[in-house]
Design a protein around this motif. Structure first.
Motif, PDB file in Angstrom:
ATOM      1  N   ARG A  89       0.881  -1.331  -0.005  1.00 28.18           N
ATOM      2  CA  ARG A  89       0.074   0.180   0.029  1.00 28.18           C
ATOM      3  C   ARG A  89       0.944   1.110   0.242  1.00 28.18           C
ATOM      4  N   VAL A  90       2.032   1.367   0.839  1.00 29.24           N
ATOM      5  CA  VAL A  90       2.853   2.408   0.917  1.00 29.24           C
ATOM      6  C   VAL A  90       3.655   2.678  -0.539  1.00 29.24           C
ATOM      7  N   TYR A  91       3.960   1.471  -1.248  1.00 29.13           N
ATOM      8  CA  TYR A  91       4.586   1.684  -2.536  1.00 29.13           C
ATOM      9  C   TYR A  91       3.705   1.899  -3.305  1.00 29.13           C
ATOM     10  N   ILE A  92       2.641   1.538  -3.408  1.00 33.30           N
ATOM     11  CA  ILE A  92       1.452   2.231  -4.528  1.00 33.30           C
ATOM     12  C   ILE A  92       1.275   3.999  -4.249  1.00 33.30           C
ATOM     13  N   TYR A 112      -3.392   5.616 -17.626  1.00 37.38           N
ATOM     14  CA  TYR A 112      -3.926   4.167 -17.397  1.00 37.38           C
ATOM     15  C   TYR A 112      -3.358   3.393 -16.240  1.00 37.38           C
ATOM     16  N   ILE A 113      -1.960   3.681 -16.192  1.00 36.34           N
ATOM     17  CA  ILE A 113      -1.313   3.063 -15.096  1.00 36.34           C
ATOM     18  C   ILE A 113      -1.904   3.786 -13.491  1.00 36.34           C
ATOM     19  N   ARG A 114      -2.031   5.084 -13.936  1.00 28.69           N
ATOM     20  CA  ARG A 114      -2.434   5.743 -12.503  1.00 28.69           C
ATOM     21  C   ARG A 114      -3.849   5.357 -12.094  1.00 28.69           C
ATOM     22  N   GLU A 115      -4.571   5.123 -13.092  1.00 23.09           N
ATOM     23  CA  GLU A 115      -6.095   4.733 -13.036  1.00 23.09           C
ATOM     24  C   GLU A 115      -5.997   3.307 -12.155  1.00 23.09           C
ATOM     25  N   TYR A 116      -5.203   2.407 -12.631  1.00 21.80           N
ATOM     26  CA  TYR A 116      -5.058   1.054 -12.192  1.00 21.80           C
ATOM     27  C   TYR A 116      -4.308   1.060 -10.798  1.00 21.80           C
ATOM     28  N   LEU A 117      -3.331   1.918 -10.399  1.00 25.78           N
ATOM     29  CA  LEU A 117      -3.038   2.045  -9.306  1.00 25.78           C
ATOM     30  C   LEU A 117      -3.808   2.582  -7.976  1.00 25.78           C
ATOM     31  N   LYS A 118      -4.715   3.361  -8.634  1.00 24.32           N
ATOM     32  CA  LYS A 118      -5.662   4.201  -7.786  1.00 24.32           C
ATOM     33  C   LYS A 118      -6.621   2.766  -7.199  1.00 24.32           C
ATOM     34  N   ASP A 119      -6.961   2.137  -8.395  1.00 28.87           N
ATOM     35  CA  ASP A 119      -7.762   0.784  -7.890  1.00 28.87           C
ATOM     36  C   ASP A 119      -7.374   0.208  -6.997  1.00 28.87           C
ATOM     37  N   CYS A 120      -5.993  -0.180  -7.341  1.00 30.22           N
ATOM     38  CA  CYS A 120      -5.087  -1.277  -6.252  1.00 30.22           C
ATOM     39  C   CYS A 120      -4.695  -0.447  -4.958  1.00 30.22           C
ATOM     40  N   LEU A 121      -4.790   0.831  -4.961  1.00 31.12           N
ATOM     41  CA  LEU A 121      -4.696   1.331  -3.728  1.00 31.12           C
ATOM     42  C   LEU A 121      -5.882   1.217  -2.741  1.00 31.12           C
ATOM     43  N   GLU A 122      -7.125   1.279  -3.351  1.00 31.89           N
ATOM     44  CA  GLU A 122      -8.425   0.898  -2.726  1.00 31.89           C
ATOM     45  C   GLU A 122      -8.337  -0.571  -2.124  1.00 31.89           C
ATOM     46  N   ALA A 156      -8.227  -9.991  -3.898  1.00 33.74           N
ATOM     47  CA  ALA A 156      -7.936  -8.352  -4.185  1.00 33.74           C
ATOM     48  C   ALA A 156      -6.388  -8.504  -5.076  1.00 33.74           C
ATOM     49  N   SER A 157      -5.412  -9.040  -4.514  1.00 31.37           N
ATOM     50  CA  SER A 157      -4.166  -9.255  -5.244  1.00 31.37           C
ATOM     51  C   SER A 157      -4.168  -9.693  -6.834  1.00 31.37           C
ATOM     52  N   SER A 158      -5.162 -10.436  -7.044  1.00 27.02           N
ATOM     53  CA  SER A 158      -5.265 -10.791  -8.445  1.00 27.02           C
ATOM     54  C   SER A 158      -6.267  -9.864  -9.195  1.00 27.02           C
ATOM     55  N   THR A 159      -7.242  -8.928  -8.499  1.00 28.31           N
ATOM     56  CA  THR A 159      -8.107  -8.107  -9.165  1.00 28.31           C
ATOM     57  C   THR A 159      -7.113  -6.854  -9.260  1.00 28.31           C
ATOM     58  N   CYS A 160      -6.190  -6.484  -8.729  1.00 23.65           N
ATOM     59  CA  CYS A 160      -5.157  -5.686  -9.032  1.00 23.65           C
ATOM     60  C   CYS A 160      -4.261  -5.814 -10.054  1.00 23.65           C
ATOM     61  N   GLU A 161      -3.894  -6.907  -9.960  1.00 29.33           N
ATOM     62  CA  GLU A 161      -3.142  -7.243 -11.314  1.00 29.33           C
ATOM     63  C   GLU A 161      -3.572  -7.468 -12.638  1.00 29.33           C
ATOM     64  N   LEU A 174       3.320  -3.811 -10.276  1.00 29.04           N
ATOM     65  CA  LEU A 174       3.084  -4.369  -8.764  1.00 29.04           C
ATOM     66  C   LEU A 174       2.876  -5.839  -9.029  1.00 29.04           C
ATOM     67  N   THR A 175       3.427  -6.594 -10.205  1.00 31.22           N
ATOM     68  CA  THR A 175       3.210  -7.982 -10.345  1.00 31.22           C
ATOM     69  C   THR A 175       3.901  -8.789  -9.355  1.00 31.22           C
ATOM     70  N   LYS A 176       5.010  -8.489  -8.766  1.00 31.46           N
ATOM     71  CA  LYS A 176       5.913  -9.263  -7.730  1.00 31.46           C
ATOM     72  C   LYS A 176       4.891  -9.126  -6.530  1.00 31.46           C
ATOM     73  N   ARG A 177       4.685  -8.108  -6.151  1.00 34.23           N
ATOM     74  CA  ARG A 177       3.803  -7.552  -4.719  1.00 34.23           C
ATOM     75  C   ARG A 177       2.634  -8.420  -4.937  1.00 34.23           C
ATOM     76  N   ASN A 178       2.146  -8.493  -6.047  1.00 35.23           N
ATOM     77  CA  ASN A 178       0.500  -8.939  -6.159  1.00 35.23           C
ATOM     78  C   ASN A 178       0.701 -10.570  -5.995  1.00 35.23           C
ATOM     79  N   ASN A 179       1.864 -11.163  -6.656  1.00 34.59           N
ATOM     80  CA  ASN A 179       2.105 -12.557  -6.561  1.00 34.59           C
ATOM     81  C   ASN A 179       2.480 -12.945  -5.122  1.00 34.59           C
ATOM     82  N   ASP A 180       3.284 -12.156  -4.673  1.00 34.90           N
ATOM     83  CA  ASP A 180       3.740 -12.373  -3.206  1.00 34.90           C
ATOM     84  C   ASP A 180       2.409 -12.417  -2.222  1.00 34.90           C
ATOM     85  N   THR A 181       1.554 -11.608  -2.432  1.00 29.17           N
ATOM     86  CA  THR A 181       0.400 -11.409  -1.667  1.00 29.17           C
ATOM     87  C   THR A 181      -0.612 -12.716  -1.920  1.00 29.17           C
ATOM     88  N   PHE A 182      -0.610 -12.938  -3.052  1.00 30.01           N
ATOM     89  CA  PHE A 182      -1.557 -14.248  -3.537  1.00 30.01           C
ATOM     90  C   PHE A 182      -0.930 -15.383  -2.962  1.00 30.01           C
TER      91      PHE A 182
END
Length: 197
Positions: A89-92, A112-122, A156-161, A174-182
């Motif tokens: 979350r801090v990284y995002i 687009y990256i910014r939009e997706y980052l906002k979604d991931c932050l939420e 949530a990690s899958s949805t973000c990715e 965020l691929t590595k972070r999402n994979n780690d969370t998953f």
């Protein structure tokens, strides 16, 4: 006589050192065995769990060095997810600040990256609260409730990715972070299931 006393002290000191070494070795072997067996079972039952990732993740937490029960190992696994999600979350937030400084032109990938980052932050912000609840449920032995909440963090990690894959040419930062969370979530779910049985 002094020589005999000195010899006795030396022998006693060696005996004490041997006992300390033996106890330390047994404690390390015991914790390592619990983690090894748990990760082996988890990776065999879930293809999403890497044996090496599981072992290295659980062993990375200093509390795991003295864990003697599967229940406590489950709590450690959930705390690892919480740490990962909080740091992600801090990284995002950092990435959002970084992309805000760039001028976004219409149609640019940064927009687009910014939009997706906002979604991931939420998603990750919600996941922190969900994990707190899951840990509370786990401590109260409400394993089904805990399972449902940890599952939502995994999702949530899958949805973000997946969000980054919607736009051609956009690469997830965020691929590595999402994979780690998953994977951490999958490990915790596996342990919760073992504790329930």
């Amino acid at each position: 006589m002094a020589s005999t006393m000195s010899s006795i002290r030396s022998s006693f000191s060696l005996l004490i050192l041997f006992i300390i070494f033996f106890l330390s070795f047994n404690a390390t072997t015991s914790f390592n065995h619990l983690i090894q067996e748990t990760c082996k079972k988890s990776s065999e039952s879930d293809p999403n769990i890497s044996l090496n990732f599981c072992i290295s993740s659980l062993e990375s937490d200093p509390r795991s060095h003295s864990v003697t029960s599967l229940t406590n190992l489950g709590l450690i696994s959930m705390n690892l997810i919480r740490t990962n999600v909080s740091e992600s979350r801090v990284y995002i937030e950092h990435l959002l600040k970084k992309t805000k400084k760039k001028k976004n032109t219409k149609g640019s990938k940064d927009r687009y990256i910014r939009e997706y980052l906002k979604d991931c932050l939420e998603l990750y912000s919600d996941a922190i609260t969900t994990l707190e609840e899951a840990i509370g449920d786990y401590k109260r032995k409400r394993y089904v409730d805990s399972n449902v909440k940890v599952s939502s963090v995994l999702d949530a990690s899958s949805t973000c990715e997946d969000g980054f894959e919607e736009k051609r040419g956009v690469v997830s930062p965020l691929t590595k972070r999402n994979n780690d969370t998953f994977q951490l979530s999958a490990i915790a779910l596996s342990i919760i299931e073992m504790v329930r049985q």
